[in-house]
Design a protein around this motif. Structure first.
Motif, PDB file in Angstrom:
ATOM      1  N   GLU A 163      28.486  38.206  45.182  1.00 49.26           N
ATOM      2  CA  GLU A 163      29.798  37.757  46.017  1.00 49.26           C
ATOM      3  C   GLU A 163      29.659  37.290  47.391  1.00 49.26           C
ATOM      4  O   GLU A 163      29.214  38.696  48.202  1.00 49.26           O
ATOM      5  N   HIS A 168      35.259  35.344  51.100  1.00 49.96           N
ATOM      6  CA  HIS A 168      36.009  35.197  49.598  1.00 49.96           C
ATOM      7  C   HIS A 168      37.167  36.883  50.306  1.00 49.96           C
ATOM      8  O   HIS A 168      38.350  35.854  50.344  1.00 49.96           O
ATOM      9  N   TYR A 382      36.691  29.448  46.353  1.00 47.01           N
ATOM     10  CA  TYR A 382      36.489  29.907  45.605  1.00 47.01           C
ATOM     11  C   TYR A 382      35.058  29.928  44.957  1.00 47.01           C
ATOM     12  O   TYR A 382      34.520  30.486  44.357  1.00 47.01           O
ATOM     13  N   THR A 385      32.885  33.416  45.753  1.00 46.80           N
ATOM     14  CA  THR A 385      33.345  34.510  45.343  1.00 46.80           C
ATOM     15  C   THR A 385      34.266  34.649  43.652  1.00 46.80           C
ATOM     16  O   THR A 385      33.893  34.243  43.100  1.00 46.80           O
ATOM     17  N   ARG A 386      34.570  35.950  43.321  1.00 47.04           N
ATOM     18  CA  ARG A 386      35.945  36.146  42.391  1.00 47.04           C
ATOM     19  C   ARG A 386      36.145  34.602  42.210  1.00 47.04           C
ATOM     20  O   ARG A 386      37.025  35.627  40.602  1.00 47.04           O
ATOM     21  N   ASP A 387      37.032  34.008  42.863  1.00 45.86           N
ATOM     22  CA  ASP A 387      38.183  33.412  42.114  1.00 45.86           C
ATOM     23  C   ASP A 387      37.280  32.082  41.503  1.00 45.86           C
ATOM     24  O   ASP A 387      38.124  31.239  40.826  1.00 45.86           O
TER      25      ASP A 387
END
Length: 421
Positions: A163, A168, A382, A385-387
């Motif tokens: 990430e 984020h 996104y 990132t964790r998205d």
């Protein structure tokens, strides 16, 4: 191709639109399965290999020859330059106030060389300073009925990124603010160090007036240099559903389409490549191309890269790559553009303005390549990132990407690689 079959993808099966939806569903199901059962796949990790083993088994159902190939890479070397730069610049400020500007100058130069070598040029510059790991590529080949006279490789990368903290936390605004702040600071410290050495000497320097003001002005960049130490969260690899399981599963879906409809070309070999370690500096595509360079150059070969097939309105053909420094093959770009036109889209040419795709590594080694991508160049929230999860997939973008692949494939089999179509 089977005797009597047309040369257009749309006429290769009775209900082409329905087939597109079916293989799009296959691609998205595979993405969801990998994300759920395997999860994040950082370069050179066990999970990356598990995903490759899974895709190897998938390719066995639609390819004549499937190989999993190992290669050595160095974990963290690619994004590690950011941490090295942050530490180097903080030390440069320290030595500036220890009256050793020559050391500050050397540290600033080291930081800028790392930025240039790793980020701009993607050289394997820092690899010797980071631990070794084993990553993998998987290549599946569907042979023609006759002699292989041309080859097309549909490719994506299986690994996912660690990430990026500031993407984020604040999206592109914060990402660019931190990056620009730190880079401006690096050049400022470099200039101040040069002036300090000239005006005050290399060591035990005494500074007065304007030079002294400049030295204190450097302190304004301390927050930026500290911030870049946390640019990458190496404890949190992301799912990478869009970036770039979409490319991998679309490549395999091409082979599935051919197998299920009993389509073989007479002289065109069709391949799917799921490359490892793209997020570690394009290591996988580079390793595959180096290992097979002779065979890739003996027969006309096209590398059809796909990356992040999500943002429909931003779909484009990347004619320039590696922060705009690499020009991808204009013939492959023309093939993609015509394939897109046949799929009902007038796609623009664009550039990877910051960063690179696997096509850049392949191009630099002399194999015709380009990339089809559909990602907001912002970059989007996104990105890394964790998205980037399976629940934000946009199937219609994957479907159109698959359509372009198939249209381009049938066109390539008919006409080969040309300047225009």
């Amino acid at each position: 191709m089977k005797r009597g079959m047309t040369l257009k993808a749309t006429e290769s099966v009775k209900n082409y639109p329905s087939s597109l939806r079916m293989y799009t569903n296959y691609a998205t199901r595979e993405i969801k399965k990998v994300c759920k059962e395997i999860g994040p796949r950082a370069s050179g990790t066990e999970n990356e290999r598990k995903a490759q083993e899974h895709f190897k088994e998938e390719m066995k159902t639609c390819a004549d020859d499937v190989q999993l190939e190992e290669f050595e890479m160095h974990k963290y070397a690619f994004m590690g330059w950011v941490v090295i730069d942050g530490i180097s610049m903080l030390l440069a400020l320290l030595f500036s106030f220890l009256k050793m500007p020559v050391v500050s100058l050397v540290l600033a130069v080291v930081a800028l060389v790392c930025l240039f070598a790793e980020f701009l040029m993607y050289w394997e510059f820092l690899d010797p300073f980071f631990p070794k790991a084993i990553s993998t590529n998987v290549i599946g080949k569907r042979k023609p009925t006759g002699e292989v006279k041309r080859r097309i490789i549909f490719a994506g990368h299986v690994d996912s990124s660690y990430e990026w903290t500031y993407t984020h936390l604040g999206g592109k605004a914060l990402l660019f603010a931190v990056g620009i702040y730190a880079v401006v600071g690096m050049f400022f410290v470099l200039i101040v160090s040069i002036i300090s050495v000239i005006k005050g000497g290399a060591v035990n320097a005494e500074f007065t007036g304007f030079v002294s003001v400049l030295r204190y002005a450097q302190l304004a960049f301390i927050p930026g240099f500290i911030a870049v130490l946390f640019f990458t969260n190496f404890k949190l690899p992301v799912d990478g559903a869009n970036d770039n399981l979409t490319g991998c599963t679309t490549a395999i879906a091409v082979l599935k389409f051919l197998e299920d409809n009993d389509i073989r070309f007479e002289n065109t070999e069709v391949c799917a490549l799921t490359a490892g370690s793209e997020e570690a500096g394009l290591r996988g595509s580079r390793a595959y191309t180096k290992r097979h360079l002779k065979e890739l150059q003996e027969i006309e070969t096209v590398y059809f890269g796909m990356d992040t097939l999500r943002d429909f309105e931003d779909m484009a053909i990347y004619s320039r790559d590696m922060t705009g420094t690499v020009k991808t093959d204009p013939r492959v770009c023309a093939l993609m553009k015509k394939g897109a036109e046949m799929a009902g889209l007038d796609l623009p040419y664009s550039s990877v303005y910051i960063g690179a795709s696997d096509a850049a590594a392949v191009t630099k080694l002399g194999v015709p390549a380009a990339t089809l991508a559909a990602m907001n160049p912002g970059p989007p929230k996104y990105y890394h990132t964790r998205d980037d999860k399976a629940d934000i997939l946009i199937p219609k973008t994957v479907e159109k990407g698959l359509d372009i692949c198939l249209q381009s494939l049938f066109l390539y089999d008919e006409q080969g690689l040309k300047e225009s179509y």
